[in-house]
Design an enzyme around this catalytic site. Structure first.
Site, mmCIF file in Angstrom:
data_model
loop_
_atom_site.group_PDB
_atom_site.id
_atom_site.type_symbol
_atom_site.label_atom_id
_atom_site.label_comp_id
_atom_site.label_asym_id
_atom_site.label_seq_id
_atom_site.Cartn_x
_atom_site.Cartn_y
_atom_site.Cartn_z
ATOM 1 N N SER A 109 0.561 -1.332 0.023
ATOM 2 C CA SER A 109 0.102 -0.463 -0.064
ATOM 3 C C SER A 109 1.347 0.998 0.012
ATOM 4 C CB SER A 109 -0.928 0.432 1.228
ATOM 5 O OG SER A 109 -2.173 0.349 1.126
ATOM 6 N N ASP A 113 -10.047 -4.911 -4.800
ATOM 7 C CA ASP A 113 -9.194 -4.141 -4.430
ATOM 8 C C ASP A 113 -10.113 -2.499 -5.177
ATOM 9 O OD1 ASP A 113 -6.769 -2.956 -3.183
ATOM 10 O OD2 ASP A 113 -6.011 -4.926 -4.286
ATOM 11 N N HIS A 144 -7.957 -5.654 0.081
ATOM 12 C CA HIS A 144 -6.817 -4.650 0.338
ATOM 13 C C HIS A 144 -5.804 -5.706 1.537
ATOM 14 C CE1 HIS A 144 -4.164 -1.159 -1.298
ATOM 15 N NE2 HIS A 144 -4.090 -0.941 0.423
#
Length: 279
Positions: free
Chosen positions: A136, A222, A255
């Protein structure tokens, strides 16, 4: 986190990720030899090192992990140690890197701290190849730290020990970040957003091409923006002739689960990283 595909609220998804990784890290530290908070020279930050059973001299690979958290949350100890076992069981050293979170730390400070940590790790384990994963926000920091154009020769030499970059659900163009609530803590200007966007570092990325293989990772669940940026950045890497392959859609994952499951030997991404290291 609203795109997780799980029957949980966004807050519950994040809480679950934080608790699972923290609990996993505590369990790993009960089982594995480790050194926490190893000082990095010329930096206010430190790294955590997890050791395999083999001697340091016989370790041929070091797996480095830089956590996410939108530049303002998480930590190397709580969100770094949990994934160590599959790697150390294969004779690798695992290092989790910390950085000063916003708003106390600026993006420039974070990049400098991650770069200092990578140089320290490369010099400490100079007989081993480095494989650096950024998750990330950590993917952006890893890339900006590894881009060594205009860095001192000693820094450039150390960073050339990085043989692989694993970029997991990252952000590579920070202009959308500048326009979002995340910027309340970062205070990025339009110029900052461009200067700290790996997508605009084409000349620096080209310098990585001779020795770095990049793995760009995105998941089925995502957000559209994360997915778009990952695919666009894969094209940027290929245009600069950086060896890049992509685990485009890690099926069924989101995610958070995509990194939670790195503690599993049989997880598709864990296997992809092993293949990269063995190639």
């Amino acid at each position: 986190s609203q795109w997780s595909g799980r029957s949980m609220s966004a807050d519950d998804v994040i809480t679950s990720y934080l608790s699972e990784t923290r609990r996993g890290g505590m369990k790993v530290r009960e089982q594995v030899r480790h050194d926490l908070d190893c000082a990095v020279p010329n930096s206010s930050q430190s790294v955590d090192i997890y050791w395999p059973d083999c001697s340091m001299e016989s370790c041929r690979a070091v797996f480095v992990f830089v956590h996410g958290g939108m530049w303002q949350a998480c930590s190397k100890t709580d969100q770094g140690g949990y994934l160590a076992v599959p790697f150390i069981s294969r004779g690798m050293i695992v290092v989790a890197v910390g950085y000063t979170l916003a708003p106390a730390g600026s993006l420039q400070q974070m990049v400098d701290e991650v770069r200092s940590a990578l140089v320290f790790i490369a010099q400490k384990f100079d007989r081993s190849r480095l494989y650096v994963a950024g998750y990330s926000a950590g993917a952006q920091l890893v890339l900006m730290a590894a881009c060594h154009k205009e860095q001192p020769e000693v820094t450039q030499r150390a960073l050339k020990n990085i043989h692989g970059l694993i970029l997991i659900s990252g952000l590579y163009d920070l202009d959308p970040v500048r326009k979002s609530y995340v910027n309340d803590a970062l205070n990025l200007t339009a110029e900052d957003a461009r200067n700290f966007s790996p997508a605009h570092e084409r000349e620096s990325l080209a310098l990585l091409a001779p020795y770095v293989h990049a793995l760009v990772v995105i998941t089925e669940h995502d957000t559209p923006e994360f997915r778009r940026q990952s695919m666009d950045f894969l094209d940027v890497l290929r245009a600069q002739r950086v060896q890049a392959s992509s685990v485009v859609d890690v099926d069924g994952e989101d995610h958070f689960t995509v990194v939670e499951k790195l503690s599993d030997d049989d997880f598709v991404l864990t296997k992809a990283i092993f293949e990269l290291i063995q190639s």
